[in-house]
Design a protein around this motif. Sequence first.
Motif, PDB file in Angstrom:
ATOM      1  N   ASP A 181      29.079  34.742-125.628  1.00 36.23           N
ATOM      2  CA  ASP A 181      29.126  34.565-124.174  1.00 36.23           C
ATOM      3  C   ASP A 181      27.726  34.509-123.576  1.00 36.23           C
ATOM      4  O   ASP A 181      27.457  33.726-122.658  1.00 36.23           O
ATOM      5  CB  ASP A 181      29.973  35.649-123.497  1.00 36.23           C
TER       6      ASP A 181
ATOM      7  N   ALA B 127      27.501  27.816-118.419  1.00 38.47           N
ATOM      8  CA  ALA B 127      28.134  28.616-117.365  1.00 38.47           C
ATOM      9  C   ALA B 127      27.033  29.234-116.499  1.00 38.47           C
ATOM     10  O   ALA B 127      25.945  29.535-116.994  1.00 38.47           O
ATOM     11  CB  ALA B 127      29.006  29.711-117.980  1.00 38.47           C
TER      12      ALA B 127
ATOM     13  N   GLN C  30      34.647  33.794-119.600  1.00 33.25           N
ATOM     14  CA  GLN C  30      35.915  33.145-119.281  1.00 33.25           C
ATOM     15  C   GLN C  30      36.061  31.815-120.022  1.00 33.25           C
ATOM     16  O   GLN C  30      37.133  31.503-120.555  1.00 33.25           O
ATOM     17  CB  GLN C  30      36.020  32.915-117.772  1.00 33.25           C
ATOM     18  N   LEU C  31      34.979  31.036-120.080  1.00 33.53           N
ATOM     19  CA  LEU C  31      35.029  29.761-120.805  1.00 33.53           C
ATOM     20  C   LEU C  31      35.365  29.977-122.282  1.00 33.53           C
ATOM     21  O   LEU C  31      36.152  29.234-122.862  1.00 33.53           O
ATOM     22  CB  LEU C  31      33.687  29.024-120.678  1.00 33.53           C
TER      23      LEU C  31
ATOM     24  N   HIS D  13      38.980  31.175-122.767  1.00 35.48           N
ATOM     25  CA  HIS D  13      39.948  30.116-122.453  1.00 35.48           C
ATOM     26  C   HIS D  13      39.840  28.925-123.403  1.00 35.48           C
ATOM     27  O   HIS D  13      40.356  27.848-123.126  1.00 35.48           O
ATOM     28  CB  HIS D  13      39.771  29.647-121.009  1.00 35.48           C
TER      29      HIS D  13
ATOM     30  N   HIS E 137      37.297  26.926-124.504  1.00 38.24           N
ATOM     31  CA  HIS E 137      36.552  25.722-124.147  1.00 38.24           C
ATOM     32  C   HIS E 137      35.312  25.525-125.036  1.00 38.24           C
ATOM     33  O   HIS E 137      34.630  24.511-124.921  1.00 38.24           O
ATOM     34  CB  HIS E 137      36.095  25.780-122.680  1.00 38.24           C
TER      35      HIS E 137
ATOM     36  N   VAL F 234      30.614  22.381-126.264  1.00 34.73           N
ATOM     37  CA  VAL F 234      31.770  22.344-125.370  1.00 34.73           C
ATOM     38  C   VAL F 234      32.847  21.524-126.064  1.00 34.73           C
ATOM     39  O   VAL F 234      32.572  20.433-126.576  1.00 34.73           O
ATOM     40  CB  VAL F 234      31.405  21.700-124.015  1.00 34.73           C
TER      41      VAL F 234
ATOM     42  N   SER G 272      37.147  19.565-122.929  1.00 37.60           N
ATOM     43  CA  SER G 272      36.633  20.350-121.800  1.00 37.60           C
ATOM     44  C   SER G 272      35.336  19.792-121.215  1.00 37.60           C
ATOM     45  O   SER G 272      34.834  20.319-120.216  1.00 37.60           O
ATOM     46  CB  SER G 272      36.394  21.797-122.250  1.00 37.60           C
TER      47      SER G 272
ATOM     48  N   ILE H 210      31.755  23.165-115.687  1.00 34.33           N
ATOM     49  CA  ILE H 210      30.729  23.031-116.723  1.00 34.33           C
ATOM     50  C   ILE H 210      29.679  22.014-116.305  1.00 34.33           C
ATOM     51  O   ILE H 210      28.474  22.249-116.445  1.00 34.33           O
ATOM     52  CB  ILE H 210      31.385  22.625-118.065  1.00 34.33           C
TER      53      ILE H 210
END
Length: 201
Positions: free
Chosen positions: A96, A105, A113-114, A117, A119, A142, A146, A152
């Motif tokens: 992250d 991000a 979160q990305l 989820h 991505h 990525v 996504s 993004i």
Amino acid sequence: MARYTGPKTKIARKFGEAIFGDDKSFEKRNYPPGQHGNNRRRGKKSEYAIQLQEKQKAKYTYGILENQFRNMFEKATSATGITGVVLLQLCESRLDNVVFRMGIAPSRRAARQLVSHRHITVNGELVNIPSYQLKAGDVVAVREKSKSLSAIQDSLANASHVYEWISWNNDSKQGTFVSVPERIQIPENINEQFIVELYSK
């Protein structure tokens, strides 16, 4: 997935710096929270209080809860090198954090979160664990489906920081975790020695 979800500005004001990134509310009130704010008379902090505050600052900065942070410290203790520096390197090597550093991000919370989820891929494989530890040479990208996400694209358009230990190709939307950063390459204002002293008691 456990994570801190409380007020960010209040925490930033507690430490006297915008540890969560740009924050207009913090800029307006960059004094300690509480009823009396700047007028509160505070005595000299004890050594323990200073060490504890530094640990709390590191935890909130990287979005790590206590048990996980302590486990990382124990891992840093058993590794070769200076314990405090290794601890920060482990924090910086989290997926992250690297997604945030690459500009995918705008914040670590958004990066988490990305990742969760689905991505983000690592070496072509989907990884949805924000705490995943990257190794030198790992390719972070990525996911194909996504790449058109406006969140993004907006984040990459506004990204301005460049880090020597990370490479990024905006056309392919992928980058490489070139190497574990040296302490001088980590921009966070954290005194890691205080954290080592606190845990060593």
